[in-house]
Motif scaffolding. Structure first.
Motif: not given
Length: 458
Positions: A50-53, A91-92, A97-98, A183-184
């Protein structure tokens, strides 16, 4: 009309009473299901990562599949209740970390309070996960404890609170949120904090992060213990150290003034922590709350911090021990030890108690009146007595005056006064030696958060 209440403390003061019995709250807590919690934790882990990316579109793997499932589950249990479920997206940009611009989607279930009430309470868990490499969006990251446990608790609490609110409407809105991007860099929580702080009076925030196991790596076992991190002073100190380059907001500036006036241990986060400890230990039999005067674990953080740094009352719930072999690890066997954050290392009975703890703390406040306004110690004249003054609130059936020695962690003395009272004189209780606060009460004895009384000379 201001009414001064005169009394002898020795004959009228008593220790603060426990939270009143509440059959509806007890019934709600009794319906928390360890089996449902386990099933949801296992389902979240089964998305692989389920990683954000990770993939937003794959039907069965990645964060997109996970958030669609969370939203569907919440919508299903919201049917026929006041619970309102939304997926809120922003939107980030690319960052530390992205690797590139990324959609952050929070699943927000809102249980409205009575019409016109601006008060909001918040329960958080983050549904994103990671393995040993925070930038690895493809590898397995089941995240059963960190933080499927907190997400499952949020879902269970939202569903049960929604049914309780059908029987007894709330005086404050409760927002149950499964947020992404923790986590990011706490990205989803930061966005939610901005949204709520713009439109509401945020009275208290609980993040549930790593709440899945009472077992330690060395055989420790504390199945009836919860760590509650609560400290509102740390962000103020850090802002002060930054100097004029970071002018604090009016809220933080007011809290700096309270701290300077002797209220450093009585800022909103400290009062929220005290409330939670009392409510949980009253309504969840045998559960012990370790109230820790730190904002989080050493050099670590969670989704309450964006709220805390806005001067809002925000705390973290965590299990009593953390097993780092099962946290931020790639799934593998190393030297005969299973590594990785797998469902088999989560205790659903413990997560059930954590869920009950959240419900006890949040519902008892949401059913209580708003706290009094402009609470203060009248310091216009020199005296060995103490006069407290406050502005009343709608719906209050009385008020509770609290005081304790400055070195005491919890309130030691209390006196209840009637609904018309707007001041009280404590004879023989010096404002130099004691710390004071006032709560609002409803007709069942449910109490608002305590509001610290700073001295005012004019």
């Amino acid at each position: 009309m201001l009414i001064s209440l005169w009394f002898a403390v020795t004959s009228h003061a008593a220790p603060p009473p426990a939270s009143p019995d509440d059959p509806l709250l007890a019934s709600t807590l009794g319906h928390v299901s360890a089996d449902r919690l386990q099933a949801r934790i296992e389902r979240l882990a089964a998305f692989g990562t389920r990683h954000t990316a990770s993939s937003a579109t794959h039907p069965t793997r990645g964060i997109g599949a996970a958030r669609r499932w969370i939203e569907a589950e919440l919508r299903a249990c919201a049917a026929g209740t006041p619970l309102q479920v939304q997926a809120r997206t922003h939107l980030e940009p690319a960052g530390r970390r992205l690797a590139g611009p990324t959609e952050i989607v929070n699943i927000v279930a809102t249980l409205p309070g009575r019409l016109g009430s601006p008060r909001v309470l918040v329960m958080l868990g983050h549904y994103d996960s990671r393995n040993g490499d925070v930038m690895d969006a493809e590898g397995d990251a089941p995240g059963a404890n960190d933080d499927a446990s907190g997400t499952a608790a949020v879902m269970e609490a939202a569903c049960l609170a929604a049914h309780a609110a059908k029987t007894r409407p709330l005086n404050a809105t409760i927002v149950f949120a499964a947020v992404a991007g923790e986590e990011q860099g706490l990205l989803g929580a930061a966005q939610l904090a901005r949204e709520l702080d713009t439109h509401f009076t945020v009275e208290g925030v609980i993040t549930n992060d790593i709440v899945g196991s009472p077992h330690g790596a060395q055989g420790e076992h504390a199945p009836h213990t919860l760590r509650l991190f609560a400290d509102g002073l740390d962000p103020l100190l850090r802002l002060m150290l930054r100097g004029a380059a970071a002018e604090p907001s009016p809220r933080l500036k007011a809290q700096q003034e309270l701290a300077a006036a002797g209220g450093s241990e009585d800022l909103p986060t400290a009062q929220f922590g005290r409330h939670l400890k009392q409510a949980i230990e009253t309504h969840v039999p045998g559960f012990q709350v370790q109230l820790i005067q730190r904002r989080d674990r050493t050099l670590r953080g969670g989704d309450h911090l964006p709220f805390l740094e806005r001067g809002l009352a925000a705390v973290r719930f965590s299990e009593p021990f953390e097993n780092y072999a099962h946290q931020h690890q790639n799934v593998r066997v190393e030297s005969g030890q299973q590594m990785g954050d797998l469902p088999r290392f989560v205790d659903p009975a413990y997560v059930a108690r954590i869920t009950q703890a959240n419900l006890a703390g949040l519902l008892s406040l949401a059913w209580a009146p708003a706290p009094p306004n402009d609470v203060r110690v009248d310091a216009r004249e020199l005296s060995n007595d103490t006069r407290l003054m406050w502005i009343g609130v709608d719906g209050a059936s009385g008020y509770r005056v609290l005081w304790r020695r400055s070195e005491a962690a919890h309130w030691e003395h209390a006196l209840d006064v009637g609904p018309g009272a707007r001041s009280a004189l404590l004879q023989g209780v010096s404002r130099d030696d004691w710390v004071f606060a006032v709560q609002a009460l409803d007709n069942q004895g449910r109490a608002s958060l305590a509001i610290y009384a700073p001295p005012r000379g004019s």
